[in-house]
Design an enzyme around this catalytic site. Structure first.
Site, mmCIF file in Angstrom:
data_model
loop_
_atom_site.group_PDB
_atom_site.id
_atom_site.type_symbol
_atom_site.label_atom_id
_atom_site.label_comp_id
_atom_site.label_asym_id
_atom_site.label_seq_id
_atom_site.Cartn_x
_atom_site.Cartn_y
_atom_site.Cartn_z
ATOM 1 N N ALA A 158 0.862 -1.182 0.000
ATOM 2 C CA ALA A 158 0.000 0.000 0.000
ATOM 3 C C ALA A 158 0.899 1.233 0.000
ATOM 4 C CB ALA A 158 -0.895 0.004 1.239
ATOM 5 N N GLU A 189 -3.332 -7.335 -6.695
ATOM 6 C CA GLU A 189 -1.986 -7.853 -6.941
ATOM 7 C C GLU A 189 -1.771 -9.156 -6.174
ATOM 8 O OE1 GLU A 189 0.127 -3.515 -7.708
ATOM 9 O OE2 GLU A 189 0.510 -4.561 -5.830
#
Length: 134
Positions: A16, A82
């Protein structure tokens, strides 16, 4: 494609953006000290290039996916996509995902993803050198 051409990078860093400055950038620098080739958005993405195509190539052509799991990671859609892509590569007993718990407890991981909680992981609280060596 020859077997030697299968992988362009040793690892793809999945994270992130909130964790980038405090943890991911220093981790990438530490990994590079070991001579590893890392797909990292800061190095790989270029102005005008397709974000999705570049990430797809990184996910497909990296030997491993290093996943920095955190509260911010699980709060966002893109990093989880992902991770899903990395799970799809983890077939036939081949381990692809290398999880790092960043400021998370076992209980947090169990709540966010029971599948991930079963994977052997390293913890950012152990320090960058320990994480990089793992």
């Amino acid at each position: 494609m020859q077997a030697s051409d299968e992988f362009r990078w040793d690892a793809f860093i999945c994270h992130a953006s909130e964790d980038k400055e405090s943890f991911v950038e220093p981790l990438v620098a530490e990994l590079q000290k070991y001579g590893l080739s890392i797909w990292f958005d800061e190095f790989t993405l270029r102005v005008g290039s397709s974000l999705r195509e570049s990430i797809d190539e990184g996910l497909a052509r990296s030997r491993f996916g290093i996943v920095a799991l955190s509260h911010a990671f699980f709060a966002k859609n893109w990093p989880q996509k992902e991770l899903n892509a990395l799970f799809s590569r983890q077939v036939n007993g081949r381990d692809v995902i290398l999880p790092i718990w960043h400021e998370l407890t076992k209980e947090d991981i169990l709540r966010y993803s029971p599948l991930v909680s079963d994977m052997n992981a390293t913890k950012s609280s152990d320090g960058l050198v320990v994480v990089a060596r793992a």
